[in-house]
Design a protein around this motif. Structure first.
Motif: not given
Lengths: 235, 235
Positions: A100-107, A85-94, A112-117
């Motif tokens: 969208x991360x770069x766009x959302x936060x203007x980066x 049974x699926x969780x209705x979730x998309x789990x993104x690891x960066x 390289x991120x300091x830890x996996x987000x």
């Protein structure tokens, strides 16, 4: 094993029930979509490639003691998976800033991120898959605090294994999306697919896109790129 | 105390330095904005009301042992506050579904949430104040894990105190936005304002809006509504 009624049709695959209640039959389609389905095309050969790449990756993860719903590949476009049974979730690891991360936060992309987000998105086409935080997941009763913790831990283990796997293929694993399901006994299991459709992959030397951004951003023909990923992973 | 150079001009207030490095001088303006500044109007009397309401609330919180940057009200539109370094975060606490939460997750407004939901937004007009999760806050070095925990704990304490305060005024506290700052010694302190500009307030009996949604949604004249909130809080 008999293929039975269609259970679910996604953007790039169909899932069928079988005569075994514990097993679903997946058919990978020659479809590419982007922008939550606004952009859509048929691309001959894509289903075969994603089925093979996903199967190879789930097999490799299993060697690293990371279980998933994958049972076996039964044809070039089909595989059997465990019925969860699926969780209705998309789990993104960066690991690296992009999309969208770069766009959302203007980066800029490529840092390289300091830890996996980890990010969660509510899998809901009508709502356009909105980002959500852990309070949202709990209050909407999508998962409990313990389940969220388990999903995050598994996602980070998958990341560690995938980083090593792609590094051997001279590929930088920029970010990726996972989905998880639950067995009847409550066990949380990695599910869905892991392919250039769901990962952002850059060539380790040139930083060239080896993933669906080729299609999203109209950078060229997707098939030779996906073939290259499969060849490098299985070399 | 001497008012000195302008330090910051926000959408509804100006903050000045003073001859005391520990103290800022705040002037509440007769300005209303919505849609991240796209809608903007001058509304005579609004500055006076928000200054008085915020001052009354910060004084009431202090009686409940919840400290804030508030020092004292020095005129109808002005107050002195402790000089702190602000976190660029909007901390939203939700008790009842409304606004962007309802829209994001396709829910009706007005449903009681099972627990107070906390959301973080990156305070950045250019990026349109994007929602962020705790990994984002840490990886962008906006706050540490310990600071996030402290901010969440304080936000929930403020919520408990405000729920009681507004209940006495026959007002349902639907949701609200807080901001926090840091003293030189690292202490995290509640800051900014708490007013009908930053809270969603509904009449306990009629569910009528007693907040800036009057302006956001063009529901009528804002001044008598804000006067009503001040009268009820100080009755």
């Amino acid at each position: 094993m008999q293929k039975q009624s269609l259970l679910y049709e996604g953007k790039a695959k169909k899932i069928y029930q079988t005569d075994d209640k514990q097993v679903y039959w997946v058919e990978y389609l020659d479809q590419a979509t982007a922008l939550n389905g606004l952009k859509k095309d048929s691309i001959t050969g894509k289903g075969t490639l994603n089925n093979q790449i996903t199967s190879a990756i789930f097999q490799e993860l299993r060697k690293n003691k990371i279980e998933s719903h994958f049972v076996e590949m039964i044809s070039k476009t089909e595989q059997l998976i465990e019925a969860v049974t699926m969780f209705p979730l998309e789990v993104v690891v960066r690991n690296i800033t992009a999309g969208s991360f770069a766009k959302r936060f203007g980066k800029e992309e490529g840092a390289l991120l300091a830890f996996p987000v980890i990010e969660f998105y509510y899998k809901n086409d009508v709502l356009d898959d909105p980002m959500m935080n852990e309070d949202h997941i709990k209050v909407l009763e999508i998962a409990t605090e313990r389940q969220i913790l388990e999903i995050k831990q598994q996602a980070l283990q998958v990341n560690t294994a995938l980083l090593a796997l792609f590094a051997k293929a001279d590929i930088r694993l920029v970010d990726f999306k996972l989905e998880f399901g639950q067995r009847a006994d409550g066990t949380i299991l990695l599910a869905d697919e892991i392919s250039p459709d769901t990962c952002r992959l850059w060539d380790a030397t040139t930083n060239e896109h080896l993933d669906k951004d080729i299609y999203r951003r109209d950078l060229g023909d997707l098939i030779p790129v996906y073939k290259e990923v499969l060849a490098r992973l299985t070399k």
